[in-house]
Design an enzyme around this catalytic site. Structure first.
Site, mmCIF file in Angstrom:
data_model
loop_
_atom_site.group_PDB
_atom_site.id
_atom_site.type_symbol
_atom_site.label_atom_id
_atom_site.label_comp_id
_atom_site.label_asym_id
_atom_site.label_seq_id
_atom_site.Cartn_x
_atom_site.Cartn_y
_atom_site.Cartn_z
ATOM 1 N N ARG A 17 -12.455 25.448 21.784
ATOM 2 C CA ARG A 17 -11.997 24.379 20.896
ATOM 3 C C ARG A 17 -12.231 24.872 19.483
ATOM 4 O O ARG A 17 -13.338 25.301 19.145
ATOM 5 C CB ARG A 17 -12.798 23.107 21.178
ATOM 6 C CG ARG A 17 -12.662 21.987 20.150
ATOM 7 C CD ARG A 17 -11.256 21.432 20.151
ATOM 8 N NE ARG A 17 -11.154 20.154 19.488
ATOM 9 C CZ ARG A 17 -11.042 19.974 18.192
ATOM 10 N NH1 ARG A 17 -11.065 21.013 17.368
ATOM 11 N NH2 ARG A 17 -10.915 18.776 17.687
ATOM 12 N N GLU B 249 -2.536 15.488 18.556
ATOM 13 C CA GLU B 249 -2.418 15.569 20.014
ATOM 14 C C GLU B 249 -0.973 15.879 20.382
ATOM 15 O O GLU B 249 -0.054 15.635 19.603
ATOM 16 C CB GLU B 249 -2.866 14.250 20.654
ATOM 17 C CG GLU B 249 -4.312 13.892 20.384
ATOM 18 C CD GLU B 249 -5.287 14.914 20.935
ATOM 19 O OE1 GLU B 249 -5.051 15.470 22.027
ATOM 20 O OE2 GLU B 249 -6.312 15.159 20.274
ATOM 21 N N ARG C 112 -16.117 23.011 26.449
ATOM 22 C CA ARG C 112 -15.407 24.044 25.692
ATOM 23 C C ARG C 112 -16.338 24.658 24.644
ATOM 24 O O ARG C 112 -17.146 23.966 24.035
ATOM 25 C CB ARG C 112 -14.193 23.440 24.970
ATOM 26 C CG ARG C 112 -13.205 22.782 25.895
ATOM 27 C CD ARG C 112 -12.090 22.111 25.128
ATOM 28 N NE ARG C 112 -12.603 20.994 24.335
ATOM 29 C CZ ARG C 112 -11.839 20.101 23.708
ATOM 30 N NH1 ARG C 112 -10.531 20.186 23.769
ATOM 31 N NH2 ARG C 112 -12.370 19.119 23.003
#
Length: 182
Positions: free
Chosen positions: A71, A79, A114
């Site tokens: 990330r 998004e 992540r």
């Protein structure tokens, strides 16, 4: 009936003739199963190949034959179902999909497991900064005090680049919050 009786009487227990030998059949090689997920590795700086772009700020990088999700730190891209979300994903893909990159992290992972870090291409391009400069990501001020990222975002806003061309762009964290409350 007599034929059946003779068959069972004489041939039922008779030894079978040897079967003709068949050439051995080679079985196709089985696909290797992915390694079981063990405990998360502590990674700070590593080099790997980008094998997937989940969205503008989430990458899958192959390191030591194991995929790691990364990330991007200090930024937040729209998004995928948000305005400019697909643009951010495509831009990130064009920058580094299939290429070897360096990931720099403090070793921390987010709540989804992540690695949170900065990705730099072999050409020296900082992907995090490039997305902000292209107007495809917000400087995530809640998690970053970077003056450079703040300046890059301000310049993109002034020039109305990327998502800043919209009259009222919605920050991804606000968009996610709105989706959770529905």
């Amino acid at each position: 009936m007599l034929g059946f009786a003779l068959y069972f009487a004489f041939f039922r227990n008779a030894p079978n003739a040897p079967a003709p030998e068949k050439a051995p059949v080679e079985k196709p090689a089985k696909a290797k199963r992915p390694k079981e997920k063990g405990p998360a590795r502590y990674l700070t700086v590593f080099e790997g190949k980008v094998i997937g772009i989940k969205d503008g700020d989430t990458f899958e990088i192959l390191y030591d034959s194991i995929p790691e999700r990364v990330r991007l730190a200090e930024i937040d891209c729209p998004e995928k179902s948000q305005a400019f979300g697909k643009n951010a994903k495509q831009f990130a893909s064009d920058l580094c999909f299939g290429k070897t990159v360096t990931v720099a992290s403090d070793g921390k992972r987010d709540r989804y497991g992540r690695i949170v870090g900065t990705i730099t291409t072999k050409d020296g391009i900082n992907v995090n900064e490039k997305l902000v400069k292209a107007g495809l990501a917000w400087h995530y001020k809640q998690y970053s005090k970077s003056k450079e990222l703040a300046e890059l975002e301000n310049r993109a806003r002034e020039k109305k680049i990327g998502l800043w061309a919209d009259t009222n762009p919605e920050a991804p964290w606000e968009w996610r919050k709105g989706r959770r409350h529905r």
